[in-house]
Design a protein around this motif. Structure first.
Motif, mmCIF file in Angstrom:
data_model
loop_
_atom_site.group_PDB
_atom_site.id
_atom_site.type_symbol
_atom_site.label_atom_id
_atom_site.label_comp_id
_atom_site.label_asym_id
_atom_site.label_seq_id
_atom_site.Cartn_x
_atom_site.Cartn_y
_atom_site.Cartn_z
ATOM 1 N N LEU A 14 -7.414 25.782 18.726
ATOM 2 C CA LEU A 14 -6.198 25.183 19.146
ATOM 3 C C LEU A 14 -5.490 26.733 18.960
ATOM 4 N N THR A 15 -5.295 26.605 19.938
ATOM 5 C CA THR A 15 -4.401 28.127 20.035
ATOM 6 C C THR A 15 -3.303 28.197 19.147
ATOM 7 N N THR A 16 -2.200 27.151 18.707
ATOM 8 C CA THR A 16 -1.485 27.288 17.790
ATOM 9 C C THR A 16 -1.993 26.691 16.212
ATOM 10 N N PRO A 17 -1.064 27.011 15.335
ATOM 11 C CA PRO A 17 -1.701 26.316 13.713
ATOM 12 C C PRO A 17 -1.521 24.590 13.969
ATOM 13 N N PRO A 18 -2.885 24.238 13.020
ATOM 14 C CA PRO A 18 -3.693 24.674 12.178
ATOM 15 C C PRO A 18 -4.967 25.620 12.940
ATOM 16 N N CYS A 19 -4.887 26.417 14.480
ATOM 17 C CA CYS A 19 -5.523 26.817 14.958
ATOM 18 C C CYS A 19 -7.401 26.344 14.442
ATOM 19 N N SER A 20 -7.388 25.095 14.659
ATOM 20 C CA SER A 20 -8.741 24.591 14.180
ATOM 21 C C SER A 20 -9.621 24.981 15.029
ATOM 22 N N GLU A 21 -11.559 25.416 14.709
ATOM 23 C CA GLU A 21 -12.334 25.413 15.448
ATOM 24 C C GLU A 21 -12.765 24.110 16.290
ATOM 25 N N GLY A 22 -13.945 24.926 16.629
ATOM 26 C CA GLY A 22 -14.666 23.487 17.208
ATOM 27 C C GLY A 22 -13.849 22.523 18.517
ATOM 28 N N VAL A 23 -13.226 23.221 19.298
ATOM 29 C CA VAL A 23 -12.790 22.832 20.562
ATOM 30 C C VAL A 23 -14.141 23.062 21.391
ATOM 31 N N ARG A 24 -14.564 22.700 22.537
ATOM 32 C CA ARG A 24 -14.548 22.725 23.521
ATOM 33 C C ARG A 24 -13.847 23.139 24.296
ATOM 34 N N TRP A 25 -14.223 24.417 24.804
ATOM 35 C CA TRP A 25 -12.616 24.562 26.146
ATOM 36 C C TRP A 25 -13.505 24.678 27.173
ATOM 37 N N VAL A 26 -12.649 24.478 28.189
ATOM 38 C CA VAL A 26 -13.387 24.583 30.021
ATOM 39 C C VAL A 26 -12.457 24.880 30.457
ATOM 40 N N MET A 27 -12.645 25.809 31.567
ATOM 41 C CA MET A 27 -11.504 26.081 32.021
ATOM 42 C C MET A 27 -12.154 26.894 33.141
ATOM 43 N N MET A 28 -11.209 26.116 34.578
ATOM 44 C CA MET A 28 -11.481 25.859 35.553
ATOM 45 C C MET A 28 -11.341 26.884 36.773
ATOM 46 N N LYS A 29 -12.035 27.089 37.554
ATOM 47 C CA LYS A 29 -12.344 28.548 38.104
ATOM 48 C C LYS A 29 -11.246 28.610 39.185
ATOM 49 N N GLU A 30 -10.497 27.405 40.128
ATOM 50 C CA GLU A 30 -9.896 27.365 40.470
ATOM 51 C C GLU A 30 -8.619 27.593 40.570
ATOM 52 N N ILE A 31 -8.082 28.140 41.326
ATOM 53 C CA ILE A 31 -6.239 28.659 40.635
ATOM 54 C C ILE A 31 -5.797 27.723 41.510
ATOM 55 N N GLN A 32 -4.707 27.434 40.698
ATOM 56 C CA GLN A 32 -3.383 26.481 41.102
ATOM 57 C C GLN A 32 -2.134 27.545 42.055
ATOM 58 N N THR A 33 -1.412 26.497 42.102
ATOM 59 C CA THR A 33 -0.211 27.166 42.623
ATOM 60 C C THR A 33 1.186 26.901 42.282
ATOM 61 N N ALA A 34 1.700 27.279 41.898
ATOM 62 C CA ALA A 34 3.092 27.159 41.570
ATOM 63 C C ALA A 34 3.903 28.148 41.886
ATOM 64 N N SER A 35 5.810 27.440 43.135
ATOM 65 C CA SER A 35 6.166 28.222 43.385
ATOM 66 C C SER A 35 7.245 29.316 41.875
#
Length: 239
Positions: A188-209
């Protein structure tokens, strides 16, 4: 205890945690010292990370079935969190992970080859054992994002405020067409920062104005990203 913490976050109980939070983004390097319950923040498999020096692998295709609706949007002071009815599922590692909530960070928490983006979304899922999988997507400044525009109309202006939608919104259009991704283990990227999280980051970049990004940053009033954490030997794979 670790699993209990993970379940609490996954099942939408973060509002209470944030409301009582004894941490903020001005002291990210001190989180692990603030309380024993945050000790994992000083551990070695933390998120976010800089995604580079990846290893090519034959990763299984991601299977999303987001047959669910946005029910409410809340401002907990640290982010804007969007909560759902049941029905959104990610199939990962042969297991079913149910979509519980998503939230935003600006600037992005993770980086891709050293590049930071103005906005990042984290879609938080949990399986039946309470284990978490987080799908991240980056937004760069560009065309207005229709999905964000529909949500931004209901942004809660005050910390602790929650807006329940009179007409729940679908989330099917949020995912990118290109389902290629990076994969790594983290926390987790905030407290309690517990580990064991399966992270998936999509390659395609979205847009926002520019205006959409500004609406979020103005609402937060401060950056809400944790600094990059060391890999400590972890391997990042991609397809």
């Amino acid at each position: 205890m670790k699993k209990v913490m993970l379940c609490a976050v996954a099942f939408g109980l973060t509002t209470a945690a944030y409301a009582d939070a004894d941490w903020d983004y001005k002291q990210t390097h001190q989180w692990g010292s603030l309380s024993q319950k945050y000790a994992a923040c000083n551990s070695v498999n933390q998120s976010p990370i800089n995604i580079e020096n990846t290893v090519k692998a034959e990763l299984q295709p991601l299977k999303f079935s987001y047959d669910t609706l946005i029910q409410s949007i809340q401002n907990n002071g640290h982010t804007v969190q969007v909560d759902f009815a049941q029905g959104g599922v990610l199939e990962l590692d042969g297991e079913q992970f149910e979509l519980k909530q998503f939230h935003f960070h600006s600037p992005s928490e993770n980086q891709i080859k050293g590049k930071s983006y103005p906005l990042e979304i984290h879609l938080v899922h949990a399986n039946a054992k309470g284990e978490l999988a987080v799908v991240g997507m980056m937004y760069e400044q560009g065309k207005e994002n229709p999905m964000l525009e529909r949500m931004w109309k209901h942004l809660p202006k005050q910390k602790g405020e929650k807006v329940v939608l009179s007409k729940p919104q679908s989330v099917n259009g949020m995912l990118p067409q290109n389902k290629e991704y990076y994969r790594f283990s983290g926390s987790l990227t905030t407290p309690p920062c517990s580990e064991g999280v399966r992270w998936v980051m999509m390659k395609e970049i979205q847009t926002a104005s520019k205006q959409q990004i500004k609406q979020f940053t103005d609402l937060m009033g401060h950056p809400n990203n944790r600094p990059i954490q060391p890999l400590n030997g972890r391997v990042i794979v991609e397809n």
